[in-house]
Design a protein around this motif. Structure first.
Motif, PDB file in Angstrom:
ATOM      1  N   ASP A 154       0.788  -1.147  -0.053  1.00 25.73           N
ATOM      2  CA  ASP A 154      -0.097   0.122   0.019  1.00 25.73           C
ATOM      3  C   ASP A 154       0.994   1.347   0.140  1.00 25.73           C
ATOM      4  OD1 ASP A 154      -2.428  -1.603   0.182  1.00 25.73           O
ATOM      5  OD2 ASP A 154      -2.105  -1.805   2.371  1.00 25.73           O
ATOM      6  N   ALA A 155       0.081   2.365  -0.311  1.00 22.24           N
ATOM      7  CA  ALA A 155       1.023   3.642  -0.417  1.00 22.24           C
ATOM      8  C   ALA A 155       1.451   4.165   0.996  1.00 22.24           C
ATOM      9  CB  ALA A 155       0.265   4.437  -1.325  1.00 22.24           C
ATOM     10  N   VAL A 156       1.721   3.392   1.762  1.00 23.29           N
ATOM     11  CA  VAL A 156       2.001   3.836   3.375  1.00 23.29           C
ATOM     12  C   VAL A 156       3.449   3.367   3.661  1.00 23.29           C
ATOM     13  CG1 VAL A 156       1.228   3.471   5.660  1.00 23.29           C
ATOM     14  CG2 VAL A 156      -0.331   3.525   3.885  1.00 23.29           C
ATOM     15  N   TRP A 157       4.097   4.355   4.247  1.00 26.38           N
ATOM     16  CA  TRP A 157       5.438   4.185   4.547  1.00 26.38           C
ATOM     17  C   TRP A 157       5.839   5.487   5.712  1.00 26.38           C
ATOM     18  CZ3 TRP A 157       9.620   0.977   2.047  1.00 26.38           C
ATOM     19  CH2 TRP A 157      10.679   0.836   2.617  1.00 26.38           C
ATOM     20  N   PRO A 158       5.590   5.154   6.984  1.00 28.99           N
ATOM     21  CA  PRO A 158       5.821   6.539   7.778  1.00 28.99           C
ATOM     22  C   PRO A 158       7.112   6.933   7.497  1.00 28.99           C
ATOM     23  CG  PRO A 158       4.831   4.646   9.136  1.00 28.99           C
ATOM     24  CD  PRO A 158       5.401   4.058   7.542  1.00 28.99           C
ATOM     25  N   GLY A 159       7.266   8.512   7.509  1.00 27.81           N
ATOM     26  CA  GLY A 159       8.262   9.014   7.252  1.00 27.81           C
ATOM     27  C   GLY A 159       9.140   8.992   6.075  1.00 27.81           C
ATOM     28  N   ALA A 160       8.505   8.435   4.732  1.00 25.05           N
ATOM     29  CA  ALA A 160       8.974   8.338   3.606  1.00 25.05           C
ATOM     30  C   ALA A 160       8.197   8.718   2.408  1.00 25.05           C
ATOM     31  CB  ALA A 160       9.287   6.827   3.485  1.00 25.05           C
ATOM     32  N   GLU A 161       8.667   9.376   1.527  1.00 28.58           N
ATOM     33  CA  GLU A 161       7.928   9.865   0.395  1.00 28.58           C
ATOM     34  C   GLU A 161       7.824   8.438  -0.575  1.00 28.58           C
ATOM     35  OE1 GLU A 161       9.574  13.129  -1.809  1.00 28.58           O
ATOM     36  OE2 GLU A 161       8.966  14.263   0.157  1.00 28.58           O
ATOM     37  N   LEU A 162       6.618   8.213  -1.354  1.00 28.65           N
ATOM     38  CA  LEU A 162       6.387   7.212  -2.130  1.00 28.65           C
ATOM     39  C   LEU A 162       6.197   7.766  -3.463  1.00 28.65           C
ATOM     40  CD1 LEU A 162       4.371   4.933   0.184  1.00 28.65           C
ATOM     41  CD2 LEU A 162       6.581   4.407  -0.497  1.00 28.65           C
ATOM     42  N   MET A 163       6.807   7.208  -4.747  1.00 29.01           N
ATOM     43  CA  MET A 163       6.268   7.437  -5.858  1.00 29.01           C
ATOM     44  C   MET A 163       6.120   6.132  -6.708  1.00 29.01           C
ATOM     45  SD  MET A 163       8.595   9.624  -8.648  1.00 29.01           S
ATOM     46  CE  MET A 163       8.317  11.117  -7.915  1.00 29.01           C
ATOM     47  N   PHE A 164       4.691   6.252  -7.145  1.00 27.69           N
ATOM     48  CA  PHE A 164       4.032   5.176  -7.825  1.00 27.69           C
ATOM     49  C   PHE A 164       4.907   4.750  -9.019  1.00 27.69           C
ATOM     50  CE2 PHE A 164       1.536   3.562 -11.489  1.00 27.69           C
ATOM     51  CZ  PHE A 164       0.897   2.411 -11.013  1.00 27.69           C
ATOM     52  N   LEU A 165       5.288   3.435  -9.283  1.00 28.16           N
ATOM     53  CA  LEU A 165       6.034   2.878 -10.323  1.00 28.16           C
ATOM     54  C   LEU A 165       5.119   2.074 -11.210  1.00 28.16           C
ATOM     55  CD1 LEU A 165       9.226   1.630  -8.550  1.00 28.16           C
ATOM     56  CD2 LEU A 165       8.966   3.636  -9.998  1.00 28.16           C
ATOM     57  N   MET A 166       4.357   1.194 -10.744  1.00 29.53           N
ATOM     58  CA  MET A 166       3.749   0.210 -11.506  1.00 29.53           C
ATOM     59  C   MET A 166       2.748  -0.806 -10.772  1.00 29.53           C
ATOM     60  SD  MET A 166       6.500  -2.992 -12.637  1.00 29.53           S
ATOM     61  CE  MET A 166       7.809  -1.590 -12.896  1.00 29.53           C
ATOM     62  N   GLN A 167       1.748  -1.252 -11.707  1.00 33.52           N
ATOM     63  CA  GLN A 167       0.912  -2.120 -11.030  1.00 33.52           C
ATOM     64  C   GLN A 167       1.584  -3.561 -11.466  1.00 33.52           C
ATOM     65  OE1 GLN A 167      -2.595  -0.638 -12.894  1.00 33.52           O
ATOM     66  NE2 GLN A 167      -3.676  -0.459 -10.942  1.00 33.52           N
ATOM     67  N   GLU A 168       0.639  -4.600 -11.232  1.00 26.89           N
ATOM     68  CA  GLU A 168       1.033  -6.003 -11.572  1.00 26.89           C
ATOM     69  C   GLU A 168      -0.207  -6.857 -11.747  1.00 26.89           C
ATOM     70  OE1 GLU A 168       3.469  -8.135  -8.866  1.00 26.89           O
ATOM     71  OE2 GLU A 168       1.910  -8.792  -7.623  1.00 26.89           O
ATOM     72  N   GLU A 169      -0.034  -7.906 -12.620  1.00 24.92           N
ATOM     73  CA  GLU A 169      -1.230  -8.913 -12.770  1.00 24.92           C
ATOM     74  C   GLU A 169      -0.554 -10.225 -12.229  1.00 24.92           C
ATOM     75  OE1 GLU A 169      -4.484  -7.847 -16.156  1.00 24.92           O
ATOM     76  OE2 GLU A 169      -2.616  -9.119 -16.645  1.00 24.92           O
ATOM     77  N   LEU A 293      11.512   5.721 -13.656  1.00 27.66           N
ATOM     78  CA  LEU A 293      10.164   6.231 -14.121  1.00 27.66           C
ATOM     79  C   LEU A 293      10.119   6.050 -15.881  1.00 27.66           C
ATOM     80  CD1 LEU A 293       9.089   9.259 -12.019  1.00 27.66           C
ATOM     81  CD2 LEU A 293       8.134   7.060 -11.846  1.00 27.66           C
ATOM     82  N   GLY A 294      11.396   6.191 -16.395  1.00 26.47           N
ATOM     83  CA  GLY A 294      11.391   6.146 -17.816  1.00 26.47           C
ATOM     84  C   GLY A 294      11.482   4.824 -18.187  1.00 26.47           C
ATOM     85  N   GLU A 295      12.043   3.774 -17.712  1.00 27.33           N
ATOM     86  CA  GLU A 295      11.986   2.457 -17.829  1.00 27.33           C
ATOM     87  C   GLU A 295      10.802   1.770 -17.732  1.00 27.33           C
ATOM     88  OE1 GLU A 295      14.595   0.441 -19.071  1.00 27.33           O
ATOM     89  OE2 GLU A 295      15.466   2.463 -19.197  1.00 27.33           O
ATOM     90  N   VAL A 296       9.853   2.417 -16.741  1.00 22.03           N
ATOM     91  CA  VAL A 296       8.480   1.762 -16.391  1.00 22.03           C
ATOM     92  C   VAL A 296       7.717   2.371 -17.512  1.00 22.03           C
ATOM     93  CG1 VAL A 296       6.681   2.143 -14.731  1.00 22.03           C
ATOM     94  CG2 VAL A 296       8.602   1.628 -13.825  1.00 22.03           C
ATOM     95  N   ALA A 297       8.026   3.436 -18.080  1.00 21.27           N
ATOM     96  CA  ALA A 297       7.120   4.047 -19.051  1.00 21.27           C
ATOM     97  C   ALA A 297       7.193   3.195 -20.357  1.00 21.27           C
ATOM     98  CB  ALA A 297       7.339   5.292 -19.511  1.00 21.27           C
ATOM     99  N   LYS A 298       8.562   2.778 -20.586  1.00 20.66           N
ATOM    100  CA  LYS A 298       8.743   1.765 -21.601  1.00 20.66           C
ATOM    101  C   LYS A 298       8.224   0.561 -21.615  1.00 20.66           C
ATOM    102  CE  LYS A 298      13.528   3.704 -22.390  1.00 20.66           C
ATOM    103  NZ  LYS A 298      14.900   3.296 -22.209  1.00 20.66           N
ATOM    104  N   THR A 299       7.907  -0.034 -20.492  1.00 21.08           N
ATOM    105  CA  THR A 299       7.332  -1.437 -20.338  1.00 21.08           C
ATOM    106  C   THR A 299       5.788  -1.493 -20.073  1.00 21.08           C
ATOM    107  OG1 THR A 299       7.822  -1.416 -18.179  1.00 21.08           O
ATOM    108  CG2 THR A 299       9.539  -2.101 -19.644  1.00 21.08           C
TER     109      THR A 299
END
Length: 300
Positions: A154-169, A293-299
């Motif tokens: 989940d997008a939860v990590w106390p004291g940290a910033e989170l940047m979304f990368l990807m989903q999965e199946e 983020l650029g690599e994620v966008a390619k895939t």
């Protein structure tokens, strides 16, 4: 502004090294040999440390020493502090321009998705060195010398910033022989075969059966702590595993694994790049963040 501790509570490195060596070896003689000092020099340093702290660290019994309760707790913290100082010094020697990124990775994601692409990042950023360490679960950035981490959850990590990368199946996968032997044809058939579970995703099978609209009771099976081992167990015919398709595409394309039921499920959780807020503008981390983020966008 962070307040630094008073200097009287900051013993010299030589005193701490003598204490740590004696605490670890349980011997003044062994510590002296390790530090290339005389026994009397090590004894004087430990006594000087005790005097500075105002706390007895060792019980001295004839020719032996034994940590006090206070000394034992102090030794554990000092050992970790010295380890971090040593690690920082090695990193600086490896890259004197300060371009080192310590990155925590998930084992299978790191080995299968990230590592094959890192050469491209290093070619684009020749002044940066990346150190990879494995972490399966979130940790406290304040207690570990890590700049960022690949996080799934989940997008939860106390004291940290989170940047979304990807989903999965994920898809139920097994060996072709296993599927044929158990005559798996419908989602409900999986209730009667061995299921392989990942300890970090304890409710994955319950979610999949709910997704497939299959009524179920308790779901049991073998437990594994990493995808690398659970996938090999599935290939070896031990059962059916829920595997991310993007990480095991090669095995599925080769036929080492097949979909037990061709009904993929989008995971509710996501992959993120996590970092402590105070490190968000660290140049090597900024470069890595932009690149991944650029690599994620390619895939995608």
């Amino acid at each position: 502004m962070t307040m630094l501790p008073a200097r009287r509570f900051l013993p010299s490195l030589s005193l701490l090294a003598a204490f740590e060596a004696a605490a670890r070896t349980g011997s003044i003689t062994a510590a002296a040999r390790e530090l290339d000092l005389t026994q009397s020099a090590v004894s004087r340093q430990i006594k000087a440390l005790e005097s500075q702290l105002g706390v007895e660290l060792f019980l001295r019994e004839r020719q032996t020493i034994r940590l006090t309760v206070a000394g034992d707790g102090y030794a554990r913290e000092i050992r970790e502090a010295l380890r971090r100082i040593s690690s920082a010094s090695l990193n600086l020697r490896a890259n004197p321009h300060g371009g080192t990124l310590n990155l925590a990775i998930l084992p299978t994601f790191g080995a299968r998705w990230l590592a094959p692409r890192l050469g491209h990042f290093l070619a684009l950023n020749p002044g940066i060195t990346i150190n990879l360490v494995t972490r399966i679960a979130p940790f406290d950035f304040r207690l570990d010398s890590i700049d960022a981490a690949i996080h799934f959850g989940d997008a939860v990590w106390p004291g940290a910033e989170l940047m979304f990368l990807m989903q999965e199946e994920t898809i139920p996968a097994c060996s072709p022989a296993f599927k044929a032997a158990h005559r798996i044809a419908e989602p409900g058939d999986l209730l009667s075969v061995p299921l392989l579970h990942l300890t970090t995703r304890p409710d994955a099978w319950e979610r999949w059966f709910t997704h497939a609209e299959v009524p179920f009771g308790s779901v049991h099976g073998m437990l594994f702590d990493q995808f690398a081992t659970v996938s090999q167990a599935a290939i070896g015919g031990l059962g059916v595993a829920l595997l991310p398709t993007f990480l095991f595409r090669d095995e599925l394309e080769r036929g080492d694994l097949v979909a037990a039921i061709d009904q993929p499920m989008a995971s509710q959780q996501r992959y993120y790049l996590a970092c402590p807020k105070e490190r968000a503008s660290y140049p090597p981390l900024v470069a890595f963040r932009d690149w991944i983020l650029g690599e994620v966008a390619k895939t995608s």
